[in-house]
Design a protein around this motif. Structure first.
Motif, short mmCIF file in Angstrom:
data_model
loop_
_atom_site.label_atom_id
_atom_site.label_comp_id
_atom_site.label_asym_id
_atom_site.label_seq_id
_atom_site.Cartn_x
_atom_site.Cartn_y
_atom_site.Cartn_z
N ALA A 18 42.08 80.42 26.74
CA ALA A 18 43.34 79.45 27.05
C ALA A 18 44.41 79.64 26.07
CB ALA A 18 42.66 78.04 27.12
N ILE A 19 44.19 79.89 25.08
CA ILE A 19 45.42 80.22 23.94
C ILE A 19 45.92 81.50 24.21
CG2 ILE A 19 45.60 80.62 21.36
CD1 ILE A 19 43.79 78.26 20.91
N ASN A 20 45.06 82.41 24.48
CA ASN A 20 45.67 83.83 24.60
C ASN A 20 46.33 83.83 25.98
OD1 ASN A 20 45.62 86.87 24.03
ND2 ASN A 20 44.57 86.90 25.83
N LEU A 21 45.99 83.08 27.03
CA LEU A 21 46.90 82.99 28.14
C LEU A 21 48.11 82.26 27.73
CD1 LEU A 21 47.16 83.00 31.42
CD2 LEU A 21 45.99 80.47 31.04
N GLY A 22 48.13 81.15 27.08
CA GLY A 22 49.44 80.69 26.87
C GLY A 22 50.35 81.56 25.87
N ALA A 23 49.74 82.14 24.96
CA ALA A 23 50.42 83.13 24.38
C ALA A 23 51.12 84.40 25.15
CB ALA A 23 49.51 83.88 23.15
N GLN A 24 50.23 84.90 25.95
CA GLN A 24 50.81 85.92 26.99
C GLN A 24 51.91 85.62 27.78
OE1 GLN A 24 47.32 87.64 28.89
NE2 GLN A 24 46.83 88.94 27.39
N ASP A 28 56.66 87.69 24.62
CA ASP A 28 56.73 88.99 25.15
C ASP A 28 56.09 90.28 24.69
OD1 ASP A 28 57.79 90.12 27.59
OD2 ASP A 28 59.76 90.74 26.26
N ARG A 29 54.72 90.01 24.02
CA ARG A 29 53.98 90.95 23.87
C ARG A 29 52.52 90.42 23.70
NH1 ARG A 29 53.19 90.68 18.13
NH2 ARG A 29 54.85 89.20 17.28
N ASP A 30 51.63 91.50 23.64
CA ASP A 30 50.29 91.29 23.55
C ASP A 30 49.93 90.96 22.24
OD1 ASP A 30 47.56 91.03 24.29
OD2 ASP A 30 47.12 93.09 23.78
N THR A 31 49.39 89.70 21.93
CA THR A 31 49.08 89.14 20.42
C THR A 31 47.57 89.34 20.35
OG1 THR A 31 48.83 86.94 21.40
CG2 THR A 31 51.10 87.60 20.63
N GLY A 32 46.70 89.71 21.38
CA GLY A 32 45.33 89.95 21.15
C GLY A 32 44.53 88.71 20.88
N ILE A 87 52.73 77.13 24.21
CA ILE A 87 51.40 77.65 24.16
C ILE A 87 50.27 76.71 24.34
CG2 ILE A 87 49.69 79.04 23.00
CD1 ILE A 87 52.41 80.77 21.83
N GLY A 88 50.27 75.49 23.39
CA GLY A 88 49.34 74.32 23.67
C GLY A 88 49.35 73.77 24.93
N ILE A 89 50.55 73.60 25.66
CA ILE A 89 50.39 72.90 26.93
C ILE A 89 49.63 73.85 28.00
CG2 ILE A 89 51.74 72.42 28.93
CD1 ILE A 89 53.69 71.15 26.93
N ILE A 90 49.91 75.29 27.74
CA ILE A 90 49.27 76.17 28.74
C ILE A 90 47.92 76.27 28.30
CG2 ILE A 90 49.31 78.78 29.38
CD1 ILE A 90 52.50 78.62 29.12
N ALA A 91 47.65 76.31 27.04
CA ALA A 91 46.38 76.24 26.78
C ALA A 91 45.37 75.19 27.43
CB ALA A 91 45.97 76.56 25.22
N TRP A 92 45.86 73.97 27.22
CA TRP A 92 45.13 72.84 27.72
C TRP A 92 45.05 72.84 29.25
CZ3 TRP A 92 46.70 68.84 31.22
CH2 TRP A 92 45.82 68.03 31.32
N LEU A 93 46.24 73.45 29.95
CA LEU A 93 45.92 73.50 31.29
C LEU A 93 44.96 74.57 31.69
CD1 LEU A 93 49.50 73.23 32.45
CD2 LEU A 93 47.71 71.43 33.16
N GLY A 94 45.12 75.85 31.02
CA GLY A 94 43.91 76.63 31.11
C GLY A 94 42.73 76.36 30.89
N ALA A 95 42.45 75.72 29.87
CA ALA A 95 41.21 75.11 29.54
C ALA A 95 40.49 74.32 30.58
CB ALA A 95 41.10 74.54 28.30
#
Length: 118
Positions: A18-24, A28-32, A87-95
Motif C-alpha cells: 500500500a505504501i509503495n502504491l501511494g509512493a508510485q 514520479d519515479r520508482d522508489t522501490g 501517500i498515507g491516504i492512498i496507502a490506507w485506501l490500498g490497504a
C-alpha cells in the motif's frame, strides 16, 4: 505464536504494498519496495509508541498517532508534508482494498478491516 507471526507478515506485506502504491502514484519515479518496507516497519513502530504514550488522550491522541505515521512517510519520501499525507491516504485506501480482497477469498476475516465479528 504461529498465528501472530502470520498476522504480522500479512500486515507487513499489505502495508508495504500500500505504501509503495501511494509512493508510485505521487512520486514520479520508482522508489522501490525496500524503502516501502523500511517505511512500513518504522511507521508501525512509531505509530505504536505514540499510541502507547499519547493514544489515550481523547481526540488528540489518535491525531498525534496519525501525524507521527505521516512524519515517517515524510522522512522517507521526497515532496514534503502534502505528498506524505497523500501517500498515507492512498496507502490506507490500498490497504483496505487489499484486505477486502483477501477477506473475499477467505484468507483473512472481516476483523482485519476493522469490522467486528457478528
Amino acid at each position: 505464536m504461529a498465528s501472530a507471526v502470520l498476522v504480522f507478515l500479512v500486515s507487513l506485506l499489505v502495508g508495504v504494498a500500500a505504501i509503495n502504491l501511494g509512493a508510485q502514484v505521487l512520486i514520479d519515479r520508482d522508489t522501490g519496495y525496500r524503502r516501502a518496507t523500511v517505511t512500513a516497519l518504522i511507521g508501525a513502530l512509531v505509530y505504536t509508541l505514540v499510541g502507547f504514550f499519547l493514544g489515550w488522550i481523547p481526540l488528540l491522541g489518535p491525531i498525534l498517532m496519525l501525524l507521527a505515521w505521516v512524519a515517517v512517510i515524510n522522512w522517507q519520501y521526497p515532496g514534503g508534508w502534502a505528498t506524505a499525507a497523500g501517500i498515507g491516504i492512498i496507502a490506507w485506501l490500498g490497504a483496505v482494498l487489499i484486505l477486502f480482497g483477501l477477506a473475499q477469498v477467505g484468507f483473512v476475516t472481516p476483523e482485519a478491516l476493522g469490522v467486528p465479528a457478528a
